[in-house]
Design a protein around this motif. Structure first.
Motif, mmCIF file in Angstrom:
data_model
loop_
_atom_site.group_PDB
_atom_site.id
_atom_site.type_symbol
_atom_site.label_atom_id
_atom_site.label_comp_id
_atom_site.label_asym_id
_atom_site.label_seq_id
_atom_site.Cartn_x
_atom_site.Cartn_y
_atom_site.Cartn_z
ATOM 1 N N ARG A 214 0.824 -1.198 0.000
ATOM 2 C CA ARG A 214 0.000 0.000 0.000
ATOM 3 C C ARG A 214 0.865 1.258 0.000
ATOM 4 O O ARG A 214 2.017 1.252 0.432
ATOM 5 C CB ARG A 214 -0.906 0.011 1.241
ATOM 6 N N ASP A 215 0.289 2.366 -0.454
ATOM 7 C CA ASP A 215 0.929 3.666 -0.286
ATOM 8 C C ASP A 215 0.715 4.124 1.163
ATOM 9 O O ASP A 215 -0.351 3.872 1.755
ATOM 10 C CB ASP A 215 0.310 4.696 -1.234
ATOM 11 N N TRP A 216 1.708 4.815 1.719
ATOM 12 C CA TRP A 216 1.659 5.212 3.126
ATOM 13 C C TRP A 216 1.672 6.728 3.266
ATOM 14 O O TRP A 216 2.241 7.456 2.445
ATOM 15 C CB TRP A 216 2.821 4.600 3.895
ATOM 16 N N HIS B 28 2.721 10.096 0.668
ATOM 17 C CA HIS B 28 2.092 11.353 1.082
ATOM 18 C C HIS B 28 2.678 11.822 2.415
ATOM 19 O O HIS B 28 2.863 11.023 3.339
ATOM 20 C CB HIS B 28 0.582 11.178 1.225
ATOM 21 N N HIS C 282 -6.243 6.449 -1.284
ATOM 22 C CA HIS C 282 -4.907 6.869 -1.696
ATOM 23 C C HIS C 282 -3.804 6.445 -0.734
ATOM 24 O O HIS C 282 -2.642 6.793 -0.949
ATOM 25 C CB HIS C 282 -4.867 8.388 -1.873
ATOM 26 N N GLY C 283 -4.141 5.698 0.301
ATOM 27 C CA GLY C 283 -3.098 5.235 1.202
ATOM 28 C C GLY C 283 -3.634 4.882 2.566
ATOM 29 O O GLY C 283 -4.836 5.007 2.850
#
Length: 302
Positions: A188-190, A218, A234-235
């Motif tokens: 995942r994006d963090w 982010h 988005h995260g």
């Protein structure tokens, strides 16, 4: 010995260059050099020696800088303690992260306004590293800061911290998402804080224990904006338990290991005897430790 010169020597021991000391104190490099030279004459021994284009402290200079911490704190304490029974009066400069201001400072300010109306409190919102720098320059009287048990902060030896409260943190994910082990979020994006490194240190520690390197995409101050990013897919990111997150965000517990945020009141050594500061420190609220309710978030800008 002139205590102002001692202070410059102490800053030189920390910053490592005459130029940086001069910039920090609004002086010229020549003035700093002259003051350190005058202090050497007072001490009767060389305090600095050349090292290329820079200078470094001699062994005697390092020892005197170590003594300066205690000397300067004692001078502050003596100055502020000349009339310990005086009614608190004056302006307090306080900086802190948003939730400590809400949770600890505002109730104390309300009490102070009733008990000691001649005390004025100026409030500034800063992350811990920013607040520590202001304390070091004597631009603050009190900093409300935080760290995590998995990412403890280190303090300069002229600062003193008193723990106020702790709060459990968890993993913020979309509400409808099934719970999985921490390693299941490896791809995942963090989301991490943009002005303080502590939560990213915690994230990287947890990820290392789970066997992956997190992809930090982010960097956000506002917890409400973190909520928005999570809800919109988005995260994911670390969030406090008990906070009223935006609908659609679920905070999963972290138990192996748990993550605790620790809030502190930090002052310069010796300053806590000043009556206005002492009155405020006595009034800072101390909620039940490991609280999980009644907080709007514990990150700057929430």
């Amino acid at each position: 010995m002139d205590v102002r010169r001692l202070h410059l020597l102490l800053e030189l021991s920390r910053l490592g260059s005459m130029r940086e000391v001069a910039e920090t104190h609004g002086l010229t490099t020549s003035t700093v050099s002259q003051q350190v030279a005058a202090l050497a004459r007072e001490a009767g021994t060389a305090l600095v020696e050349p090292e290329g284009r820079r200078v470094r402290l001699t062994p005697a200079g390092r020892r005197l800088a170590e003594h300066a911490v205690t000397i300067l704190a004692a001078v502050d304490a003596a100055r502020l303690d000349l009339d310990p029974d005086a009614e608190p009066a004056g302006t307090l400069r306080v900086a802190g992260f948003a939730s400590a201001v809400r949770r600890s400072l505002l109730p104390a300010m309300a009490d102070l306004a009733t008990s000691y109306p001649r005390v004025e409190v100026m409030v500034h919102e800063y992350e811990p590293l920013e607040a520590f720098a202001l304390l070091a320059r004597d631009d603050l009287d009190l900093a409300l800061t935080y760290d995590y048990d998995l990412a403890p902060a280190s303090l300069r030896d002229d600062l003193v911290a008193t723990e106020l409260w702790t709060l459990r943190w968890g993993l913020g994910v979309p509400a409808g998402e099934p719970r999985g082990p921490f390693a299941s979020y490896a791809d995942r994006d963090w989301i991490v804080n943009s002005r303080n490194t502590a939560d990213e240190e915690v994230l990287r520690t947890l990820a290392s224990m789970a066997g992956f390197v997190p992809r930090v995409v982010h960097r956000i101050d506002s917890l409400e904006l973190v909520d928005d990013l999570i809800v919109s897919g988005h995260g994911v990111g670390l969030l406090p338990h008990g906070r009223a997150s935006r609908r659609g965000v679920r905070v999963l517990p972290l138990t192996d290991p748990p993550v605790l945020l620790r809030a502190y009141a930090v002052t310069r050594r010796g300053r806590d005897r000043w009556p206005p500061l002492r009155a405020l420190l006595e009034r800072l609220s101390t909620p039940t430790r490991h609280s999980s309710t009644g907080i709007d978030g514990v990150s700057d800008g929430d």
